[in-house]
Enzyme design. Structure first.
Site, short mmCIF file in Angstrom:
data_model
loop_
_atom_site.label_atom_id
_atom_site.label_comp_id
_atom_site.label_asym_id
_atom_site.label_seq_id
_atom_site.Cartn_x
_atom_site.Cartn_y
_atom_site.Cartn_z
N GLY A 50 0.81 -1.20 -0.06
CA GLY A 50 0.02 0.11 0.06
C GLY A 50 0.97 1.11 -0.35
CD GLN A 55 3.61 5.88 2.23
OE1 GLN A 55 2.48 5.45 1.95
NE2 GLN A 55 4.65 5.13 2.60
CB CYS A 114 6.07 2.87 6.67
SG CYS A 114 5.50 3.98 6.07
CG LEU A 115 6.45 1.22 0.82
CD1 LEU A 115 5.93 1.47 -0.34
CD2 LEU A 115 7.87 0.26 0.44
CG HIS A 156 0.21 1.26 7.60
ND1 HIS A 156 1.24 1.38 8.34
CD2 HIS A 156 0.59 2.23 6.56
CE1 HIS A 156 2.49 1.42 8.09
NE2 HIS A 156 2.22 2.36 6.69
CD GLU A 157 -1.08 2.55 2.90
OE1 GLU A 157 -0.44 3.79 2.85
OE2 GLU A 157 0.01 1.78 3.21
CG HIS A 160 0.83 6.80 5.61
ND1 HIS A 160 2.27 7.55 5.80
CD2 HIS A 160 1.11 5.38 5.16
CE1 HIS A 160 3.01 6.51 5.89
NE2 HIS A 160 2.44 5.40 5.68
#
Length: 181
Positions: A50, A55, A114-115, A156-157, A160
Site C-alpha cells: 500500500g 508518501q 512502512c516504505l 495504516h494508509e 498516513h
C-alpha cells in the site's frame, strides 16, 4: 510508467493532514496522474502492499492498496490470488477521501513496516475488522469491509492521510538490515 521517489521520515508532508479531493476533481488529469504514479511506485517497491499520496510528496487524501494483501498471511491454503502470483502483477484498489465507518473493538497486535521508514518494523495494535467508505478512481462512492491484514493495511494508509506514521502507535520497534545477496 512513472515511479516516484518515496518520501522518507522525517519529511514534513508525512506529518500533515492531507487535503480532501474535491469530488469534481477526481476525474481531473492531475488526480489520474497521481493515482497512476502511486500504482507505478507501489509496483516498483520491493515489498510494499500500500502507498498513500503523502508518501510521494502529495498532500491529498488518496491511497492505493494491492490485492496481494488479501492473500498474504491467510491460513486458508485454498485461497488463490485473482491474478498470477508473480511479484507486482496484482490489481490495485484506489481509495479517495476514505472515512472509517466502523472498527471492531477487538484489536490484534502484529508487525508493521512502512516504505517511508525503511528497514524499521514495529508491533502495532489495530482493529481486527473495519468498514471504510471512499471514492474510487471513477468518482463512484463505495463501502468496503475488511479483516485481518487488509484491515490493518487500510488503517495504516488512513493514518498516513492524517499525518501519522506507524511509529507513533508501535509498542516496540526494531531495525532489520537488508541481507546482501
Amino acid at each position: 510508467m512513472t515511479k516516484r521517489a518515496i518520501v522518507r521520515e522525517p519529511k514534513p508532508v508525512l506529518h500533515q493532514a492531507a487535503k480532501e479531493v474535491l469530488p469534481r476533481a477526481i476525474s481531473s488529469k492531475r488526480v489520474k496522474k497521481i493515482i497512476s504514479d502511486l500504482s507505478d511506485t507501489l509496483r516498483a517497491s520491493e515489498d510494499g502492499i500500500g502507498i498513500a499520496a503523502p508518501q510521494i510528496g502529495v498532500s491529498l487524501r488518496i491511497f492505493v492498496t494491492s490485492e496481494e494483501a488479501l492473500t498474504l498471511g491467510t491460513k486458508n491454503k485454498d485461497v488463490k490470488p485473482l491474478v498470477s502470483d508473480k511479484k507486482k502483477e496484482w490489481r490495485h484498489f484506489v481509495f479517495i477521501n476514505p472515512k472509517l465507518l466502523k472498527a471492531s473493538r477487538k484489536k490484534f497486535d502484529d508487525s508493521e513496516g512502512c516504505l517511508s521508514v525503511p528497514h524499521v518494523f514495529g508491533t502495532v495494535p489495530r482493529a481486527e475488522k473495519v468498514k471504510v467508505a471512499a471514492y474510487d478512481e471513477r468518482g463512484k462512492k463505495f463501502e468496503r469491509g475488511a479483516a485481518g491484514l487488509f484491515a490493518r493495511l487500510l488503517q495504516h494508509e488512513m493514518d498516513h492521510l492524517d499525518g501519522h506514521l506507524f511509529l507513533e502507535k508501535a509498542r516496540e520497534t526494531h531495525r532489520v538490515e537488508k541481507e546482501k545477496v
